[in-house]
Design a protein around this motif. Sequence first.
Motif, short mmCIF file in Angstrom:
data_model
loop_
_atom_site.label_atom_id
_atom_site.label_comp_id
_atom_site.label_asym_id
_atom_site.label_seq_id
_atom_site.Cartn_x
_atom_site.Cartn_y
_atom_site.Cartn_z
N TYR A 1 0.83 -1.20 0.00
CA TYR A 1 0.00 0.00 0.00
C TYR A 1 0.87 1.27 0.00
O TYR A 1 0.59 2.22 -0.73
CB TYR A 1 -0.93 0.00 1.20
N TRP B 1 2.48 1.82 -3.46
CA TRP B 1 1.46 2.16 -4.47
C TRP B 1 0.98 3.59 -4.28
O TRP B 1 0.94 4.37 -5.23
CB TRP B 1 0.33 1.16 -4.36
N THR B 2 0.63 3.97 -3.06
CA THR B 2 0.18 5.33 -2.82
C THR B 2 1.33 6.30 -2.99
O THR B 2 1.13 7.46 -3.39
CB THR B 2 -0.44 5.50 -1.42
N PHE C 1 1.45 7.54 -6.51
CA PHE C 1 0.41 8.49 -6.90
C PHE C 1 0.35 9.73 -5.99
O PHE C 1 -0.57 10.51 -6.09
CB PHE C 1 -0.95 7.80 -6.89
N LEU D 1 -6.71 9.08 -17.86
CA LEU D 1 -8.11 8.65 -17.77
C LEU D 1 -9.01 9.47 -18.69
O LEU D 1 -9.91 8.92 -19.33
CB LEU D 1 -8.58 8.74 -16.31
N VAL E 1 -8.66 8.04 -21.98
CA VAL E 1 -9.45 6.81 -22.08
C VAL E 1 -10.90 7.14 -22.42
O VAL E 1 -11.49 6.54 -23.33
CB VAL E 1 -9.41 6.00 -20.76
N PHE E 2 -11.47 8.11 -21.71
CA PHE E 2 -12.89 8.41 -21.91
C PHE E 2 -13.14 9.02 -23.28
O PHE E 2 -14.14 8.70 -23.95
CB PHE E 2 -13.40 9.33 -20.80
N LEU F 1 -22.47 9.09 -18.87
CA LEU F 1 -21.67 8.12 -18.12
C LEU F 1 -20.20 8.49 -18.13
O LEU F 1 -19.54 8.51 -17.08
CB LEU F 1 -21.82 6.72 -18.73
N TYR G 1 -17.71 9.42 -15.08
CA TYR G 1 -16.44 8.74 -14.83
C TYR G 1 -15.31 9.76 -14.66
O TYR G 1 -14.42 9.59 -13.83
CB TYR G 1 -16.08 7.80 -15.99
N TRP H 1 -15.63 11.30 -11.28
CA TRP H 1 -15.22 10.28 -10.32
C TRP H 1 -13.70 10.14 -10.27
O TRP H 1 -13.10 9.99 -9.21
CB TRP H 1 -15.87 8.94 -10.71
N SER H 2 -13.06 10.23 -11.44
CA SER H 2 -11.61 10.09 -11.53
C SER H 2 -10.90 11.15 -10.69
O SER H 2 -9.89 10.88 -10.03
CB SER H 2 -11.15 10.20 -12.98
N ILE I 1 -11.15 10.13 -7.15
CA ILE I 1 -10.27 9.01 -6.85
C ILE I 1 -8.83 9.48 -6.64
O ILE I 1 -8.17 9.13 -5.68
CB ILE I 1 -10.32 7.97 -7.99
N LEU I 2 -8.36 10.30 -7.61
CA LEU I 2 -6.94 10.66 -7.61
C LEU I 2 -6.57 11.66 -6.53
O LEU I 2 -5.44 11.69 -6.06
CB LEU I 2 -6.54 11.19 -8.99
N PHE J 1 -7.23 10.71 -1.54
CA PHE J 1 -6.52 9.91 -0.54
C PHE J 1 -5.29 10.66 -0.06
O PHE J 1 -4.86 11.63 -0.68
CB PHE J 1 -6.08 8.56 -1.16
#
Lengths: 115, 124
Positions: free
Chosen positions: A45, A48-49, A52, A65, A68-69, A100, A104, A107-108, A111-112, A115
Amino acid sequence: MVERIVTGARYGLRSWLLQRLSAAVMALYTLFIAAWLLQHPHPDYAQWTGLFASDVMRSVSLLFLLAVFGHAWVGVRDVVMDYVKPAGARLAIHATVIVLLMLYAIWSVQILWGF
Amino acid sequence: MQKNRPKYLDLRRIHLPVSGWVSILHRVTGLLLFLALPLLLWTLQYSLRSPETYAMLAWMFSHPASKIFLIVMLWAFLHHFCAGVRHLGLDLGYGVELAQARGSSKGVLVASLALTALLGARIW
């Protein structure tokens, strides 16, 4: 002259370019992540964190991302255009997919930077 | 405009050349990856949120069923990626001749399956 209906590809050139540009961005990012994973197999963990943690990495990941979209939008639109002929149905599907993908994207960010 | 062209869609009997297979799989894997997007985002979120959610993911992916799913999605991504690289080459005019196009199609299948086997073995 091309018929520029709202559920069509119109001139197509912008989408074509978006798909290729987003592909290049995604490929570069993928290679970077793959290289990192080869150097840090089975990251815990903290590792990984740690990857980012910086704003630079979060931003570049968001860029990935979004690519991607955008890429997904062009691809799905093309597939729907090929198989769904009634304009009303196509418009409904296109609208759903766009909403949608935008959700996303939002939401991304959560997410990024969440944390 | 009504079109009355003959249509042949018997999937059991249609013969696709190798480039045709690479192409339709490029489309199918694209759709699969699109449908998997929420799962991908959720996985990313849980991997970062806390040590507990990270551990939960690790536990989830330790199950054979999850690993199989992961390997299938890995193949989908690798095929789409390799076929996409081939596509970019064709866009730039490389490998457009029939023999070259067939060769690069076979290359895409070999590369994507080989990478899937290699990386899949590490996952397993």
